[in-house]
Structures are given as structure tokens and as C-alpha cells.
Design an enzyme around this catalytic site. Structure first.
Site, short mmCIF file in Angstrom:
data_model
loop_
_atom_site.label_atom_id
_atom_site.label_comp_id
_atom_site.label_asym_id
_atom_site.label_seq_id
_atom_site.Cartn_x
_atom_site.Cartn_y
_atom_site.Cartn_z
N SER A 49 0.96 -1.23 0.04
CA SER A 49 0.02 0.08 -0.05
C SER A 49 0.80 1.11 -0.03
O SER A 49 1.78 1.30 0.70
CB SER A 49 -0.88 0.15 1.20
OG SER A 49 -1.89 1.05 1.25
N GLU A 50 0.48 2.17 -0.79
CA GLU A 50 1.37 3.22 -0.80
C GLU A 50 1.62 4.11 0.21
O GLU A 50 2.45 5.09 0.32
CB GLU A 50 0.80 4.29 -2.37
CG GLU A 50 -0.53 4.86 -1.99
CD GLU A 50 -0.93 5.40 -3.43
OE1 GLU A 50 -1.44 6.45 -3.38
OE2 GLU A 50 -1.40 4.28 -4.13
N ASN A 51 0.89 4.18 1.29
CA ASN A 51 1.12 4.92 2.56
C ASN A 51 1.93 4.02 3.43
O ASN A 51 2.23 4.41 4.54
CB ASN A 51 -0.55 5.01 3.31
CG ASN A 51 -1.34 3.80 3.60
OD1 ASN A 51 -1.25 2.80 2.70
ND2 ASN A 51 -1.69 3.61 4.69
N SER A 91 7.87 4.19 0.03
CA SER A 91 6.81 3.29 -0.64
C SER A 91 6.74 3.68 -2.14
O SER A 91 6.60 2.79 -2.85
CB SER A 91 5.62 3.70 0.07
OG SER A 91 4.43 2.93 -0.46
#
Length: 217
Positions: A49-51, A91
Site C-alpha cells: 500500500s502506497e501509504n 513506498s
């Protein structure tokens, strides 16, 4: 109408079948996040997940939500054994550096050559939300798209050329809709599956680009 469209959960389940063991996968906001609930237990699949999450799992049971465990769509998730947390910048370095095997994204439009539009319709009152879509579209080794085949107004979402702002060019590898599965190839859009009862001619009539019937043999 003699056919039944797939539900959003059925689309997610179908995509999950195509994710191989050992893959590192980013699930985009919206329908793609449902895929986490359908990944087989006999495969090691690492969700990104990009977070700043890696190796997260399906949504938690009711009452077991942890406010510190959320994906990029602000949905509650669980963490698998060995899962990790990292800075947002790290990320994006994973995304841009070609370290993800598959990105599963939504779409407003997909063009016959694999161009993707999924962040803005260009309408004056629309709220643009690019997020990490451009980074994923060009950074992932493969890009899968999940979408309804047509808009609520009945307009095709698979088109000859994009009319919406571009997210990425020549980036889409496979499209999963509520009617079919299409491979984007150098020879064109090849339909490899379609829902029972839907004829190829009916599918073509709902599509804004020329299709190739690859469902036989």
C-alpha cells in the site's frame, strides 16, 4: 438480456485467481481493495500500500479494527506475519523502482493500445485524484484494470483512444470488467473470457474499440 453481469466481489475474486505465488502487488483504491479478501491461503502474496504497508491482509472482523492499520483508501486492514511499515517516500521508491509485480487499478477509460485514464474526467466540477496512479501505471511490471464495462450512462469505458486526461501510456496488460476479461496485446484487444449468455457481437456493441474473440479453443 440473457446474461448476468459480474458483481464487484465476483470481479475481485476473478482477479485474485490470476495473481501468482510470491507476487508483490499493489491494490488501488476502490474495487481493487476487495481482492485482498479473495487471495488463496496456499499462496504467499505480498500486498503493498502506497501509504507504507507491505504484507497486509484482508479486512479485520467487526470490532477488531485498529485505527493505525489502514490502506491508502483509508480502509481497515490486518497485517500478516512478517509485515512491515515504512515511510511514504520509501513506498513510492518501491513503486517507481520496478519492484512491484502487479498493480491493480480502476479506470475511467482504457484505450485499445493500453493507455489508461483513471484520475480525472476533465469535467470542470470533477475532483482530480491522481494519488500514486501514475507511479503505479509506469512502475509496476504488469497493470491489471478492474472496471464496469460501460458507464452508468451506458457509454463504453474501453475505447479506441482516450478522451480523458492520461494516467499512463501503453501500460495496461489485462482488463477485468463485469462482462469479460480482455488481454491488451500488440495485435489488439483479445477477449479471453466473457460471462455466460453474452454473445461476442453483444459484447462488441458495448465496446468502443475493436475486439478479437479469443474465447474459442
Amino acid at each position: 438480456m440473457s446474461y448476468q453481469k459480474l458483481s464487484r466481489d465476483q470481479i475481485a475474486k476473478r482477479v485474485a485467481q490470476d495473481i501468482p505465488d510470491g507476487a508483490y502487488v499493489n491494490l488501488g483504491i476502490g474495487l481493487p481493495t476487495k481482492i485482498a479478501s479473495y487471495l488463496p491461503n496456499d499462496k504467499d502474496i505480498f500486498l503493498h500500500s502506497e501509504n507504507g504497508l507491505l504484507a497486509f491482509g484482508p479486512p479485520p472482523a467487526a470490532g477488531e479494527e485498529d485505527p493505525e492499520l489502514i490502506n491508502a483508501g483509508k480502509e481497515f486492514v490486518t497485517m500478516l506475519e512478517g509485515g512491515s511499515f515504512f515511510h511514504h517516500g520509501d513506498s513510492f521508491a518501491m513503486m517507481r523502482g520496478g519492484h512491484l509485480d502487479i498493480a491493480v487499478l480502476g479506470a475511467f477509460q482504457v484505450a485499445a493500445n493500453g493507455d489508461l485514464a483513471n484520475w480525472h474526467t476533465g469535467a470542470p466540477d470533477a475532483i482530480p485524484a491522481v494519488g500514486g496512479a501514475m507511479d503505479l501505471a509506469v512502475g509496476a511490471k504488469k497493470v491489471f484494470i478492474t472496471t464496469d464495462h460501460v458507464t452508468k450512462q451506458g457509454e463504453p469505458k474501453i475505447v479506441a483512444e482516450l478522451t480523458y486526461p492520461v494516467t499512463g501510456k501503453h501500460c495496461v496488460d489485462r482488463i477485468y470488467t463485469d462482462l469479460c476479461v480482455i488481454d491488451v496485446t500488440k495485435d489488439g484487444l483479445k477477449v479471453i473470457e466473457k460471462v455466460e449468455g453474452l454473445s461476442f457481437d453483444e459484447l462488441q456493441a458495448l465496446t468502443g474499440a475493436t475486439l478479437i474473440d479469443a474465447t474459442q479453443g
